[in-house]
Scaffold this motif. Structure first.
Motif, mmCIF file in Angstrom:
data_model
loop_
_atom_site.group_PDB
_atom_site.id
_atom_site.type_symbol
_atom_site.label_atom_id
_atom_site.label_comp_id
_atom_site.label_asym_id
_atom_site.label_seq_id
_atom_site.Cartn_x
_atom_site.Cartn_y
_atom_site.Cartn_z
ATOM 1 N N SER A 377 0.841 -1.204 0.000
ATOM 2 C CA SER A 377 0.000 0.000 0.000
ATOM 3 C C SER A 377 0.867 1.241 0.000
ATOM 4 O O SER A 377 2.041 1.210 0.382
ATOM 5 C CB SER A 377 -0.934 0.013 1.222
ATOM 6 O OG SER A 377 -0.182 0.125 2.413
ATOM 7 N N THR A 379 0.905 5.623 -1.737
ATOM 8 C CA THR A 379 0.263 6.746 -2.422
ATOM 9 C C THR A 379 0.971 7.026 -3.734
ATOM 10 O O THR A 379 2.188 6.802 -3.865
ATOM 11 C CB THR A 379 0.293 8.021 -1.555
ATOM 12 O OG1 THR A 379 1.658 8.363 -1.261
ATOM 13 C CG2 THR A 379 -0.480 7.819 -0.262
ATOM 14 N N THR A 389 -3.256 9.959 -4.783
ATOM 15 C CA THR A 389 -4.145 8.810 -4.946
ATOM 16 C C THR A 389 -3.625 7.672 -4.077
ATOM 17 O O THR A 389 -2.464 7.263 -4.197
ATOM 18 C CB THR A 389 -4.199 8.352 -6.413
ATOM 19 O OG1 THR A 389 -4.667 9.425 -7.227
ATOM 20 C CG2 THR A 389 -5.117 7.146 -6.568
ATOM 21 N N ASN A 390 -4.462 7.164 -3.185
ATOM 22 C CA ASN A 390 -4.078 6.043 -2.334
ATOM 23 C C ASN A 390 -4.270 4.732 -3.086
ATOM 24 O O ASN A 390 -5.181 4.606 -3.922
ATOM 25 C CB ASN A 390 -4.918 6.024 -1.051
ATOM 26 C CG ASN A 390 -4.683 7.255 -0.196
ATOM 27 O OD1 ASN A 390 -3.549 7.621 0.071
ATOM 28 N ND2 ASN A 390 -5.766 7.896 0.231
ATOM 29 N N PHE A 391 -3.427 3.742 -2.811
ATOM 30 C CA PHE A 391 -3.598 2.433 -3.450
ATOM 31 C C PHE A 391 -3.317 1.329 -2.444
ATOM 32 O O PHE A 391 -2.555 1.498 -1.482
ATOM 33 C CB PHE A 391 -2.685 2.287 -4.664
ATOM 34 C CG PHE A 391 -1.219 2.182 -4.339
ATOM 35 C CD1 PHE A 391 -0.637 0.971 -3.994
ATOM 36 C CD2 PHE A 391 -0.408 3.301 -4.388
ATOM 37 C CE1 PHE A 391 0.709 0.867 -3.697
ATOM 38 C CE2 PHE A 391 0.942 3.223 -4.085
ATOM 39 C CZ PHE A 391 1.506 2.000 -3.747
ATOM 40 N N THR A 392 -3.966 0.199 -2.677
ATOM 41 C CA THR A 392 -3.702 -1.026 -1.921
ATOM 42 C C THR A 392 -3.646 -2.164 -2.923
ATOM 43 O O THR A 392 -4.624 -2.421 -3.633
ATOM 44 C CB THR A 392 -4.791 -1.298 -0.874
ATOM 45 O OG1 THR A 392 -4.835 -0.216 0.067
ATOM 46 C CG2 THR A 392 -4.503 -2.592 -0.134
ATOM 47 N N GLN A 393 -2.513 -2.823 -3.009
ATOM 48 C CA GLN A 393 -2.335 -3.903 -3.966
ATOM 49 C C GLN A 393 -2.872 -5.203 -3.396
ATOM 50 O O GLN A 393 -2.604 -5.564 -2.247
ATOM 51 C CB GLN A 393 -0.849 -4.060 -4.305
ATOM 52 C CG GLN A 393 -0.584 -5.094 -5.389
ATOM 53 C CD GLN A 393 0.899 -5.258 -5.632
ATOM 54 O OE1 GLN A 393 1.695 -4.975 -4.748
ATOM 55 N NE2 GLN A 393 1.272 -5.706 -6.809
ATOM 56 N N THR A 399 -1.194 -5.032 -10.265
ATOM 57 C CA THR A 399 -1.655 -3.650 -10.431
ATOM 58 C C THR A 399 -1.680 -2.905 -9.105
ATOM 59 O O THR A 399 -2.202 -3.390 -8.107
ATOM 60 C CB THR A 399 -3.055 -3.623 -11.063
ATOM 61 O OG1 THR A 399 -3.003 -4.241 -12.352
ATOM 62 C CG2 THR A 399 -3.546 -2.186 -11.227
ATOM 63 N N ALA A 401 -2.541 0.803 -9.164
ATOM 64 C CA ALA A 401 -3.679 1.700 -9.363
ATOM 65 C C ALA A 401 -3.636 2.229 -10.783
ATOM 66 O O ALA A 401 -2.620 2.133 -11.478
ATOM 67 C CB ALA A 401 -3.639 2.854 -8.356
ATOM 68 N N THR A 402 -4.759 2.801 -11.218
ATOM 69 C CA THR A 402 -4.829 3.500 -12.497
ATOM 70 C C THR A 402 -5.096 4.970 -12.206
ATOM 71 O O THR A 402 -6.100 5.312 -11.575
ATOM 72 C CB THR A 402 -5.941 2.926 -13.383
ATOM 73 O OG1 THR A 402 -5.646 1.550 -13.680
ATOM 74 C CG2 THR A 402 -6.043 3.708 -14.686
ATOM 75 N N VAL A 403 -4.186 5.809 -12.648
ATOM 76 C CA VAL A 403 -4.265 7.249 -12.390
ATOM 77 C C VAL A 403 -4.067 7.990 -13.705
ATOM 78 O O VAL A 403 -3.100 7.732 -14.433
ATOM 79 C CB VAL A 403 -3.196 7.703 -11.368
ATOM 80 C CG1 VAL A 403 -3.295 9.201 -11.115
ATOM 81 C CG2 VAL A 403 -3.338 6.931 -10.065
ATOM 82 N N THR A 407 -2.023 2.894 -15.994
ATOM 83 C CA THR A 407 -2.057 1.834 -14.986
ATOM 84 C C THR A 407 -0.637 1.541 -14.524
ATOM 85 O O THR A 407 0.243 1.243 -15.345
ATOM 86 C CB THR A 407 -2.689 0.556 -15.543
ATOM 87 O OG1 THR A 407 -4.055 0.821 -15.901
ATOM 88 C CG2 THR A 407 -2.669 -0.560 -14.509
#
Length: 661
Positions: A377, A379, A389-393, A399, A401-403, A407
């Motif tokens: 996880s 940003t 944008t926060n992300f958690t794999q 993947t 995140a897609t921003v 991707t």
């Protein structure tokens, strides 16, 4: 003898006053010279029965007309002015690269898109095809030329920064030398005015390159500090500066570093204040970076869209189209740094970040940083505006995140022994910095230009309504050895129809016909989108067929459907909502706004600096009229003093003559 002593003292004092005024006049054009004034003081009188009798005049000191406050204000204003001017000048050069007119990149893109209009009108005309390919080649060439111009500008800025760092070190050493001389001169009890002027002038010249803070010491020396607290000069000790890469090791960005006690310290450019180095760093790290990203995004989006559309067509030999432009690879891994060891390039070299463009219409002209809060996880920060944008794999997915239509993946997570980042690891992602560097046209044979659509529409020969085809667009292109079965739409009324491709039971489901809604199909040959207009009658038909199906006797060489689709890309909303052909105008606008803002800031700071320098000069500067008046004043006093000595001599002679009788 007292008259003689008074005259002699007066003569010497006025001689020094004349010499000082003459020195002022001589240095009227000397940079950094402060006007000097003689401070005279009366010699203590001698007591007598009739009161105290004066004993003449002495020179107490040579005063330097100087205002610490005004000098500091003028120096700071000059530093700000030099920063703004340096940035403004470079932005003007950047604006020249993003030029408009017939020779600009925008014109090349428009000419390329418009060239497909002639191909759509005459698909078999090899001349029209050649012109279109020539326009493609010209567009690629202008992309490369603009990219090379940015590289040349980058190189020039880097060289200037290195030269100015050398100048800073030279001035710092000179200040340290003058500090030593001033400290030695302090024992005389009188201020070394010329040395003080020289040091102040060196400090002003230093602030041309970088803003400094000066703190005086008890021994007469001055400490010079950068970025608020980093000592450049302490007494006679100098900590040299240098231009280095940023904390990510990005070759396109620089930092000013200071070396103290063998340790290199990166200075925050936002804390540098004014000076040419600050202005150039801001230009290189922000303005030039945005210029690269704007050009890179434009190049990437246009080439990807053109390639994708070209692949949906067929060439003169019936082959599916390939890439029109060389493919731009975004899977470039940036450096990762562990916070506990900032000098370490990679905490885990097998951890990599890759990128895939999923939507060219959402691309933002920006770099990104990825910060891991844990192994799975973190940003993603868009550096252009700081959006996070926060992300958690979710393992084993790669993947993150897609921003902004990109991707971000970590393919090492899918390894048999997954490689995971450590807490605090950071990546710098630069999707567009080199996009335009090597873009080129892939082929030069006009027959390979895939301008035919793999599908065609056929109206029923017995149609009685006013049904008309507005558009038929292929969404994929999977060529097979044998023609694919057609898809037939049969209208059961003016507002309903059935389809032959419905499974498992064709022609049973009734669909509502809406002229404003596209009809789409998932076809093994080519997914497609169809728009029809008019009012059909019951029994009217429309069939979507494989253009190479001999049953329909269609000549793909006469079909320009894909050329029309490529031409229509010019109106596709892509760059922050602007059409493809307006994307370059949007880039010009963004660079122009920055340039105009920087020019205004330079004008304002120059005006402020000029006014403050005028105030400083009013205190420290030499006024020739005033000094000329002083020359006459001191000349008359000198002559009067000489007359006093002459009178004393006459009195002495008369006394001697009287004693001799």
């Amino acid at each position: 003898m007292s008259v003689l002593n008074i005259g002699t003292r007066a003569l010497q004092a006025n001689q020094i006053a004349l010499q000082t005024a003459g020195n002022n006049i001589a240095n009227v054009n000397t940079p950094g010279y402060s006007r000097q004034s003689v401070v005279l003081t009366a010699v203590a009188g001698q007591f007598s029965g009739g009161g105290y009798v004066g004993k003449g005049v002495d020179v107490q000191t040579i005063q330097r007309n100087f205002s610490t406050f005004l000098t500091r204000q003028a120096t700071l204003a000059s530093a700000t002015q030099n920063a703004d001017l340096a940035r403004s000048n470079k932005l003007n050069q950047l604006q020249d690269i993003f030029s408009g007119g017939s020779t600009g990149l925008g014109a090349a893109v428009s000419d390329m898109m418009n060239a497909f209009s002639d191909v759509a009108s005459a698909p078999t005309d090899l001349t029209a095809r050649t012109v279109a390919l020539t326009r493609v080649d010209e567009t690629a060439g202008r992309f490369r030329t603009a990219s090379q111009a940015l590289d040349d500008l980058q190189t020039g800025v880097q060289q200037e920064l290195s030269q100015k760092a050398d100048a800073i070190n030279t001035l710092a050493r000179n200040i340290a030398d003058v500090n030593e001389e001033i400290a030695r001169a302090q024992g005389s009890g009188q201020p070394p005015n010329d040395l003080l002027d020289r040091r102040d002038q060196l400090v002003r010249e230093l602030n041309q390159y970088v803003q400094t803070t000066s703190i005086p010491a008890d021994d007469g020396t001055v400490g010079i500090f950068l970025a608020g607290s980093q000592p450049l000069v302490l007494g006679t000790t100098v900590s040299p500066v240098s231009i280095v890469s940023d904390e990510f090791g990005d070759p396109l960005k620089s930092k000013l570093a200071i070396t103290r006690d063998g340790q290199q310290i990166l200075l925050d450019e936002n804390a540098l204040g004014g000076g040419e180095v600050s202005g150039l760093l801001r230009f290189q790290n922000n303005d030039l970076a945005e210029g690269r990203n704007l050009l890179g995004r434009l190049t990437l989006a246009i080439t990807m869209e053109m390639n994708a559309q070209h692949k949906l067509g067929l060439d003169l030999d019936g082959n599916a189209g390939g890439d029109l432009f060389t493919t731009i690879d975004l899977n470039t891994t940036a450096n990762i740094r562990a916070p506990e060891a900032p000098a370490k390039v990679n905490s885990n070299p097998l951890v990599q970040i890759t990128m895939t463009v999923t939507d060219t219409t959402q691309l933002a002209a920006s770099d990104y940083t990825i910060n891991f809060n844990s192994a799975t996880s973190g940003t993603i920060t868009r550096l252009s505006d700081g959006k996070v944008t926060n992300f958690t794999q979710t393992l084993p997915s790669t993947t993150l995140a897609t921003v902004d239509g990109i991707t971000f993946d970590m393919p090492s997570a899918a390894l048999a022994t997954p490689q995971v980042p450590t807490v605090g690891d950071r990546f710098l992602i630069k999707p567009f910095s080199t996009s335009a560097s090597n873009v080129a046209r892939v082929f030069s044979t006009p027959r390979q230009l895939a301008v035919a659509s793999p599908i065609a529409g056929a109206m029923g020969t017995t149609n009685k309504g006013s049904l008309q085809q507005v558009s038929l667009t292929a969404l994929s292109n999977n060529q097979t050895a044998t023609p694919h079965a057609p898809v037939k739409l049969t209208f059961t009324s003016a507002t309903t129809y059935t389809r032959s491709d419905e499974l498992p039971t064709p022609d049973t489901t009734v669909y509502t016909f809406d002229p404003n809604t596209a009809i789409t199909a998932v076809d093994p040959l080519a997914n497609w989108s169809l728009k029809l207009t008019g009012t059909p009658k019951a029994g009217d038909t429309f069939t979507v067929v494989d253009i190479k199906d001999p049953a329909y006797k269609l000549d793909l060489k006469l079909n320009g459907g894909n050329a029309t689709a490529m031409m229509n890309l010019r109106d596709k909303a892509m760059f922050d909502g602007a059409a493809m052909t307006d994307g370059y105008a949007s880039a010009i606008s963004q660079i122009g706004i920055r340039t105009q803002s920087a020019s205004y800031a330079a004008t304002v700071s120059s005006s402020i600096a000029a006014n403050l320098e005028k105030d400083r000069s009013a205190v420290s500067g030499v006024n020739l009229d005033e000094e000329a008046a002083k020359l006459i004043q001191f000349q008359q006093a000198y002559q009067a003093s000489a007359k006093m000595i002459q009178i004393a001599q006459n009195i002495f002679d008369t006394l001697i003559q009287g004693l001799g009788r």
